[in-house]
Scaffold this motif. Structure first.
Motif, PDB file in Angstrom:
ATOM      1  N   ARG A  66       0.836  -1.199   0.000  1.00 19.20           N
ATOM      2  CA  ARG A  66       0.000   0.000   0.000  1.00 19.20           C
ATOM      3  C   ARG A  66       0.878   1.258   0.000  1.00 19.20           C
ATOM      4  N   THR A  67       1.844   1.312   0.890  1.00 19.48           N
ATOM      5  CA  THR A  67       2.716   2.485   0.980  1.00 19.48           C
ATOM      6  C   THR A  67       3.515   2.687  -0.299  1.00 19.48           C
TER       7      THR A  67
ATOM      8  N   TYR B  56       2.815   1.784  -3.424  1.00 15.98           N
ATOM      9  CA  TYR B  56       2.026   2.277  -4.553  1.00 15.98           C
ATOM     10  C   TYR B  56       1.417   3.644  -4.292  1.00 15.98           C
ATOM     11  N   ASP B  57       1.208   3.990  -3.026  1.00 14.06           N
ATOM     12  CA  ASP B  57       0.866   5.386  -2.724  1.00 14.06           C
ATOM     13  C   ASP B  57       1.997   6.315  -3.165  1.00 14.06           C
ATOM     14  N   THR B  58       3.234   5.880  -2.942  1.00 17.39           N
ATOM     15  CA  THR B  58       4.404   6.695  -3.251  1.00 17.39           C
ATOM     16  C   THR B  58       4.598   6.898  -4.748  1.00 17.39           C
TER      17      THR B  58
ATOM     18  N   ALA C 110       2.289   6.455  -7.268  1.00 24.23           N
ATOM     19  CA  ALA C 110       1.031   6.479  -8.020  1.00 24.23           C
ATOM     20  C   ALA C 110       1.120   7.301  -9.308  1.00 24.23           C
ATOM     21  N   GLU C 111       1.579   8.526  -9.205  1.00 22.26           N
ATOM     22  CA  GLU C 111       1.627   9.392 -10.388  1.00 22.26           C
ATOM     23  C   GLU C 111       2.589   8.846 -11.439  1.00 22.26           C
TER      24      GLU C 111
ATOM     25  N   SER D 284      -4.273   0.776  -2.675  1.00 28.78           N
ATOM     26  CA  SER D 284      -3.655   2.081  -2.494  1.00 28.78           C
ATOM     27  C   SER D 284      -4.660   3.224  -2.613  1.00 28.78           C
ATOM     28  N   PRO D 285      -4.877   3.997  -1.538  1.00 27.90           N
ATOM     29  CA  PRO D 285      -5.773   5.157  -1.634  1.00 27.90           C
ATOM     30  C   PRO D 285      -5.314   6.176  -2.670  1.00 27.90           C
ATOM     31  N   ALA D 286      -3.998   6.351  -2.816  1.00 25.50           N
ATOM     32  CA  ALA D 286      -3.496   7.308  -3.802  1.00 25.50           C
ATOM     33  C   ALA D 286      -3.844   6.858  -5.215  1.00 25.50           C
TER      34      ALA D 286
ATOM     35  N   ASP E 297      -7.580   7.579  -5.715  1.00 26.42           N
ATOM     36  CA  ASP E 297      -7.801   9.011  -5.946  1.00 26.42           C
ATOM     37  C   ASP E 297      -7.453   9.379  -7.384  1.00 26.42           C
ATOM     38  N   LEU E 298      -6.340   8.861  -7.858  1.00 25.71           N
ATOM     39  CA  LEU E 298      -5.896   9.138  -9.220  1.00 25.71           C
ATOM     40  C   LEU E 298      -6.872   8.551 -10.241  1.00 25.71           C
TER      41      LEU E 298
END
Length: 207
Positions: free
Chosen positions: A8-9, A11-13, A15-16, A74-76, A79-80
């Motif tokens: 999770r951490t 793929y949050d990192t 994401a973009e 991943s929340p990020a 969101d994306l």
């Protein structure tokens, strides 16, 4: 589970950067696009893209007329996906505790997302796939072919990551898919000449 938190951490990192990396994946890989097109044509009812990332595969299914939603750890990423693809529904969730009702789906797609699940937890994820699928529902899994596990510590855009990538033999995955209550219908080999090839498995939920 430590691996869940690390994944999770990580793929949050990234994401973009990851979204940029996979933006043209379907243009580069026509066989992958064909598998998604087949999935959409075979699914009569709601479908879920599990481990959807930035939502590019979900959006493609949606463009083909499929009632497709996406779920990702991943929340990020979610969101994306919501910002980039306003049509489909996207929710945060884990394939090892899938937040969907029993027998609510006609199709489950897991494109290169089961690769981060340790061997011992693969039956848990497959059990959830079977639980949420209706009898006769379609499961499609994309994965890396090989043996062993490697730790990815640097990812897309040079960002730090800590995710394990599990390579699997087709017989190994097919055996566990059958044990979870599926009938394997087809297996496609992608890039079989490469050192690390890929494959796509198609299976139906047994009655």
């Amino acid at each position: 589970m430590t691996w869940l938190a690390d994944t999770r951490t990580s793929y949050d990192t990234v994401a973009e950067s990851y979204a940029e990396f996979v933006a043209d994946a379907l243009d580069k890989h026509p066989h992958m696009r064909a598998a998604l097109t087949l999935f959409a044509s075979q699914v009569d009812g709601p479908a879920v893209d599990v481990g959807c990332g930035p939502g590019h595969f979900t959006a493609y299914l949606h463009s083909l007329g499929a009632d497709a939603a996406g779920i990702d750890l991943s929340p990020a990423m979610i969101d994306l996906a919501r910002r980039s693809h306003p049509g489909p529904r996207f929710e945060v969730g884990s394939m090892t505790d899938l937040p969907l009702p029993d027998a609510s789906m006609a199709g489950v797609l897991a494109f290169w997302s089961l690769i981060h699940v340790p061997d011992d937890d693969v039956p848990v994820a497959l059990g959830h796939f079977r639980r949420v699928l209706r009898p006769g529902g379609l499961l499609v899994i994309g994965y890396h072919v090989g043996a062993g596990t490697r730790l990815k510590t640097e990812g897309y855009g040079g960002h730090p990551m800590r995710v394990h990538i599990h390579l699997r033999q087709p017989w190994w995955l097919a055996k566990r898919v059958r044990a979870a209550g599926f009938t394997v219908e087809a297996e496609w080999a992608l890039d079989p000449e490469n050192k690390v090839s890929q494959a796509i498995l198609f299976a139906r939920a047994s009655a």
